[in-house]
Design a protein around this motif. Structure first.
Motif, PDB file in Angstrom:
ATOM      1  N   THR A 237       0.861  -1.179   0.000  1.00 28.62           N
ATOM      2  CA  THR A 237       0.000   0.000   0.000  1.00 28.62           C
ATOM      3  C   THR A 237       0.903   1.237   0.000  1.00 28.62           C
ATOM      4  O   THR A 237       2.115   1.127   0.165  1.00 28.62           O
ATOM      5  CB  THR A 237      -0.909   0.035   1.249  1.00 28.62           C
ATOM      6  OG1 THR A 237      -0.107   0.359   2.398  1.00 28.62           O
ATOM      7  CG2 THR A 237      -1.593  -1.310   1.472  1.00 28.62           C
ATOM      8  N   PRO A 238       0.326   2.427  -0.184  1.00 27.31           N
ATOM      9  CA  PRO A 238       1.153   3.638  -0.099  1.00 27.31           C
ATOM     10  C   PRO A 238       1.827   3.802   1.263  1.00 27.31           C
ATOM     11  O   PRO A 238       2.787   4.575   1.386  1.00 27.31           O
ATOM     12  CB  PRO A 238       0.150   4.764  -0.367  1.00 27.31           C
ATOM     13  CG  PRO A 238      -0.939   4.119  -1.176  1.00 27.31           C
ATOM     14  CD  PRO A 238      -1.043   2.722  -0.633  1.00 27.31           C
TER      15      PRO A 238
ATOM     16  N   GLU B  80       5.056  -1.591   2.764  1.00 27.48           N
ATOM     17  CA  GLU B  80       5.624  -2.464   1.748  1.00 27.48           C
ATOM     18  C   GLU B  80       4.957  -3.833   1.810  1.00 27.48           C
ATOM     19  O   GLU B  80       4.335  -4.185   2.814  1.00 27.48           O
ATOM     20  CB  GLU B  80       7.135  -2.612   1.956  1.00 27.48           C
ATOM     21  CG  GLU B  80       7.921  -1.333   1.738  1.00 27.48           C
ATOM     22  CD  GLU B  80       9.419  -1.530   1.893  1.00 27.48           C
ATOM     23  OE1 GLU B  80      10.170  -0.675   1.414  1.00 27.48           O
ATOM     24  OE2 GLU B  80       9.822  -2.540   2.508  1.00 27.48           O
TER      25      GLU B  80
END
Length: 330
Positions: free
Chosen positions: A87-88, A91
């Motif tokens: 996801t932003p 990791e």
């Protein structure tokens, strides 16, 4: 301001419920048992088996599913963290170098979807993976066992650096393998039996090139004819690069048997970390026993899989039952 006793009671109950949910979510160390879903999802094992038999059978996806379970349990315990997409803000373990060749995710997703229809929000992805790995072994002709259930899914994955540091390397020596397995509560016998999972599946050229050409820092005896045959599949240089895959076991690459250990005795282990188990080390006697007694290997492998499957996430790690295996619930 005065509060009625009725309102106070409801507030207290809500607070107790919230505390109970948070404690359950953060703990992640519930007692595992084979009958964990007996009342909440009694058909869980038949659903997993049905999808595995139809989607995987004895084909190449079976070793892939088995490998997923190993790579999950070695990093923060058996918590399905390897299934999470990046996801932003986090990791993904699947994006770390040792895991970039992992496959089988779609099979786990299909099993999870089937279970969500039968018993929504009940069976964890970690348990799906544990059962699917056992069924993969059975579908390849290997042993079966009662798999304790009740795992929870982590809400986040380890970072790439941590993931790389906690997965065995193709060039690990025996001491390093014993240390790494030992940190997870698995002894040398467990390690030797679990290594037998390499009786099925394949390895990429880049992982065995150094062994068959004698260019790796780690050197173990290798049968010359075996080395030559592997070099044909893995050129030192050329357009094929690292694409050449080779089976761990040449004779029965898609059968879960004890041929892996016979290969080691013959100095035909594909990876340095395979051959590290035999040739003057402390587990030679186990390798020799498994090479001649497939039943002993099957029994020890089953025991070790249960033991590995009991590795819990770190205490305090937030967990849940994910609705989709590739992402946390919110």
């Amino acid at each position: 301001m005065m509060v009625s006793s009725s309102s106070s009671s409801w507030a207290e109950l809500a607070l107790l419920f919230f505390v109970a949910v948070v404690a359950h979510t953060a703990n992640g160390d519930d007692h595992l048992s084979a009958g964990y879903y007996a009342k909440t999802c009694p058909n869980v094992e038949s659903v997993v088996w049905s999808v595995m038999a139809s989607r995987v059978g004895g084909g190449r996806m079976a070793p892939a599913v088995l490998r997923l379970f190993f790579h999950d349990c070695f990093v923060h315990g058996c918590d399905a963290s390897v299934l999470l997409d990046a996801t932003p803000f986090s990791e993904g373990e699947k994006d770390a170098e040792p895991n970039t060749s992992l496959t089988g995710f779609t099979v786990i997703d299909e099993i999870k979807s089937a279970l969500e229809r039968d018993c929504p929000a009940t069976v964890s992805c970690a348990d799906v993976l544990a059962l699917a790995s056992r069924d993969a072994v059975v579908l390849l002709g290997g042993p079966t066992w009662n798999m304790p259930l009740g795992r929870k899914d982590s809400r986040s994955a380890a970072d790439k650096k941590f993931t790389r540091a906690h997965l065995p390397s193709p060039n690990d020596n025996l001491a390093e393998l014993v240390r790494m397995f030992g940190e997870l509560g698995l002894d040398a016998r467990d390690m030797t039996a679990l290594s037998g999972a390499h009786t099925v599946g394949m390895a990429n050229c880049k992982h065995y090139r150094g062994r068959v050409y004698g260019t790796s820092d780690t050197k173990y005896n290798i049968d010359p004819s075996f080395a030559e045959s592997r070099r044909q599949m893995c050129p030192l240089q050329g357009p094929s690069g690292d694409a050449g895959k080779a089976p761990f076991d040449v004779t029965t690459p898609m059968k879960f048997d004890n041929a892996y250990y016979r290969d080691l005795v013959a100095h035909q282990g594909l990876l340095n970390s395979d051959q590290a188990l035999y040739g003057g080390g402390g587990v030679d006697n186990l390798v020799e026993m498994y090479s001649t007694d497939g039943d002993a290997f099957g029994r020890d492998f089953a025991k070790a899989m249960v033991k590995m499957g009991n590795i819990s996430p770190p205490k305090g790690m937030p967990t849940e039952v994910r609705l989709q295996c590739s992402r946390a619930n919110y």
